[in-house]
Design an enzyme around this catalytic site. Structure first.
Site, PDB file in Angstrom:
ATOM      1  N   ILE A 152       0.814  -1.217   0.000  1.00 53.96           N
ATOM      2  CA  ILE A 152       0.000   0.000   0.000  1.00 53.96           C
ATOM      3  C   ILE A 152       0.856   1.280   0.000  1.00 53.96           C
ATOM      4  O   ILE A 152       0.401   2.340  -0.443  1.00 53.96           O
ATOM      5  CB  ILE A 152      -0.983  -0.035   1.201  1.00 53.96           C
ATOM      6  CG1 ILE A 152      -2.218   0.789   0.933  1.00 53.96           C
ATOM      7  CG2 ILE A 152      -0.310   0.350   2.492  1.00 53.96           C
ATOM      8  CD1 ILE A 152      -3.341   0.537   1.941  1.00 53.96           C
TER       9      ILE A 152
ATOM     10  N   HIS B 191      13.314  -3.448  11.438  1.00 50.04           N
ATOM     11  CA  HIS B 191      12.382  -2.759  10.519  1.00 50.04           C
ATOM     12  C   HIS B 191      11.103  -3.526  10.216  1.00 50.04           C
ATOM     13  O   HIS B 191      10.480  -3.274   9.196  1.00 50.04           O
ATOM     14  CB  HIS B 191      13.075  -2.375   9.195  1.00 50.04           C
ATOM     15  CG  HIS B 191      14.268  -1.494   9.385  1.00 50.04           C
ATOM     16  ND1 HIS B 191      14.156  -0.152   9.630  1.00 50.04           N
ATOM     17  CD2 HIS B 191      15.596  -1.771   9.400  1.00 50.04           C
ATOM     18  CE1 HIS B 191      15.367   0.363   9.781  1.00 50.04           C
ATOM     19  NE2 HIS B 191      16.242  -0.599   9.654  1.00 50.04           N
TER      20      HIS B 191
ATOM     21  N   GLU C 187       7.380  -3.838  10.655  1.00 49.38           N
ATOM     22  CA  GLU C 187       6.236  -3.049  11.140  1.00 49.38           C
ATOM     23  C   GLU C 187       5.013  -3.929  11.359  1.00 49.38           C
ATOM     24  O   GLU C 187       4.253  -3.706  12.292  1.00 49.38           O
ATOM     25  CB  GLU C 187       5.880  -1.952  10.128  1.00 49.38           C
ATOM     26  CG  GLU C 187       6.980  -0.929   9.865  1.00 49.38           C
ATOM     27  CD  GLU C 187       7.256  -0.050  11.075  1.00 49.38           C
ATOM     28  OE1 GLU C 187       6.322   0.169  11.862  1.00 49.38           O
ATOM     29  OE2 GLU C 187       8.409   0.395  11.221  1.00 49.38           O
TER      30      GLU C 187
ATOM     31  N   HIS D 127       6.230 -11.677   6.173  1.00 48.55           N
ATOM     32  CA  HIS D 127       5.971 -11.248   4.798  1.00 48.55           C
ATOM     33  C   HIS D 127       7.294 -11.015   4.077  1.00 48.55           C
ATOM     34  O   HIS D 127       8.277 -10.603   4.672  1.00 48.55           O
ATOM     35  CB  HIS D 127       5.104  -9.980   4.754  1.00 48.55           C
ATOM     36  CG  HIS D 127       5.615  -8.864   5.606  1.00 48.55           C
ATOM     37  ND1 HIS D 127       5.424  -8.810   6.967  1.00 48.55           N
ATOM     38  CD2 HIS D 127       6.324  -7.753   5.292  1.00 48.55           C
ATOM     39  CE1 HIS D 127       5.984  -7.723   7.454  1.00 48.55           C
ATOM     40  NE2 HIS D 127       6.549  -7.061   6.455  1.00 48.55           N
ATOM     41  N   PHE D 128       7.275 -11.297   2.789  1.00 46.40           N
ATOM     42  CA  PHE D 128       8.432 -11.076   1.923  1.00 46.40           C
ATOM     43  C   PHE D 128       8.092  -9.930   0.975  1.00 46.40           C
ATOM     44  O   PHE D 128       7.046  -9.945   0.335  1.00 46.40           O
ATOM     45  CB  PHE D 128       8.745 -12.328   1.096  1.00 46.40           C
ATOM     46  CG  PHE D 128       9.393 -13.427   1.894  1.00 46.40           C
ATOM     47  CD1 PHE D 128       8.681 -14.127   2.866  1.00 46.40           C
ATOM     48  CD2 PHE D 128      10.720 -13.770   1.673  1.00 46.40           C
ATOM     49  CE1 PHE D 128       9.274 -15.141   3.600  1.00 46.40           C
ATOM     50  CE2 PHE D 128      11.324 -14.784   2.407  1.00 46.40           C
ATOM     51  CZ  PHE D 128      10.608 -15.468   3.364  1.00 46.40           C
TER      52      PHE D 128
HETATM   53  P1  AMP Z   1       7.687  -4.313   7.221  1.00 50.66           P
HETATM   54  O1  AMP Z   1       8.366  -3.026   7.603  1.00 50.66           O
HETATM   55  O2  AMP Z   1       8.650  -5.306   6.619  1.00 50.66           O
HETATM   56  O3  AMP Z   1       6.876  -4.891   8.351  1.00 50.66           O
HETATM   57  O4  AMP Z   1       6.701  -3.932   6.047  1.00 50.66           O
HETATM   58  C1  AMP Z   1       5.319  -3.876   6.171  1.00 50.66           C
HETATM   59  C2  AMP Z   1       4.789  -3.442   4.841  1.00 50.66           C
HETATM   60  O5  AMP Z   1       3.390  -3.677   4.810  1.00 50.66           O
HETATM   61  C3  AMP Z   1       4.995  -1.952   4.527  1.00 50.66           C
HETATM   62  O6  AMP Z   1       5.740  -1.822   3.323  1.00 50.66           O
HETATM   63  C4  AMP Z   1       3.577  -1.410   4.397  1.00 50.66           C
HETATM   64  O7  AMP Z   1       3.456  -0.430   3.407  1.00 50.66           O
HETATM   65  C5  AMP Z   1       2.794  -2.663   4.045  1.00 50.66           C
HETATM   66  N1  AMP Z   1       1.381  -2.632   4.418  1.00 50.66           N
HETATM   67  C6  AMP Z   1       0.853  -2.355   5.631  1.00 50.66           C
HETATM   68  N2  AMP Z   1      -0.489  -2.446   5.605  1.00 50.66           N
HETATM   69  C7  AMP Z   1      -0.818  -2.813   4.338  1.00 50.66           C
HETATM   70  C8  AMP Z   1      -2.053  -3.071   3.668  1.00 50.66           C
HETATM   71  N3  AMP Z   1      -3.229  -2.969   4.299  1.00 50.66           N
HETATM   72  N4  AMP Z   1      -2.004  -3.412   2.373  1.00 50.66           N
HETATM   73  C9  AMP Z   1      -0.837  -3.510   1.713  1.00 50.66           C
HETATM   74  N5  AMP Z   1       0.367  -3.293   2.292  1.00 50.66           N
HETATM   75  C10 AMP Z   1       0.374  -2.938   3.582  1.00 50.66           C
END
Ligand code: AMP
Length: 139
Positions: A35, A92, A94, A99-100
């Site tokens: 997103i 990092h 979040e 997830h990859f």
């Molecule tokens: P990380 O920092 O590796 O945990 O990355 C989490 C990723 O999830 C970030 O790049 C966000 O932009 C993405 N993200 C969070 N919520 C959503 C959502 N509802 N749909 C698509 N991507 C998301």
């Protein structure tokens, strides 16, 4: 899905409770556009199993993730890209569901795509060997 967490945003996407721009879906994996992309086509591949960190994910889910990431890279015609997987807040992460990231690295722009810090240290060979023995001994 074998394990799900009611408050997890990615589990909600898997269950169809919140929308996502889905790319590939298999029995064990789903992928969709990020997103907040770092580059055009930045996508995520997630297991349909709620594990916070990679080492907590059952092997049958682990083995289904990378073929989907590869499929997206091929279909997108990527030649420069990063596959990224973060574990833990200070690394990092979040969203606490494995997830990859598939992150295109456009050749036109150094500021697009993943920007990597790589603070490498030179260490003496005996130190490297000690670390090697520690890890190898536990495998
Ligand atoms: P990380 O920092 O590796 O945990 O990355 C989490 C990723 O999830 C970030 O790049 C966000 O932009 C993405 N993200 C969070 N919520 C959503 C959502 N509802 N749909 C698509 N991507 C998301």
């Amino acid at each position: 899905m074998s394990a799900s967490s009611p408050l997890c945003i990615f589990c909600k996407i898997i269950k169809g409770e919140i929308p996502a721009l889905k790319l590939v879906e298999t029995e064990k994996v789903i992928s969709f556009l990020d997103i907040n992309p770092l580059a055009k086509g930045h996508s995520l591949v997630i297991p349909k199993y709620h594990a916070e960190k990679f080492h907590e994910l059952p092997d049958d889910y682990v083995s289904d993730v990378l073929p989907v990431a590869k499929k997206i890279a091929v279909a997108s015609g990527l030649s420069n890209y990063n596959i990224l997987q973060n574990n833990g807040r200070i690394a990092h992460q979040e969203v606490p569901h494995v997830h990859f990231h598939v992150i295109p690295k456009p050749s036109e722009s150094e500021n697009e795509g993943l920007v990597v810090g790589w603070p490498a240290h030179q260490v003496p060979n005996d130190q490297l060997k000690q670390v090697w023995e520690e890890i190898k001994g536990k495998l």
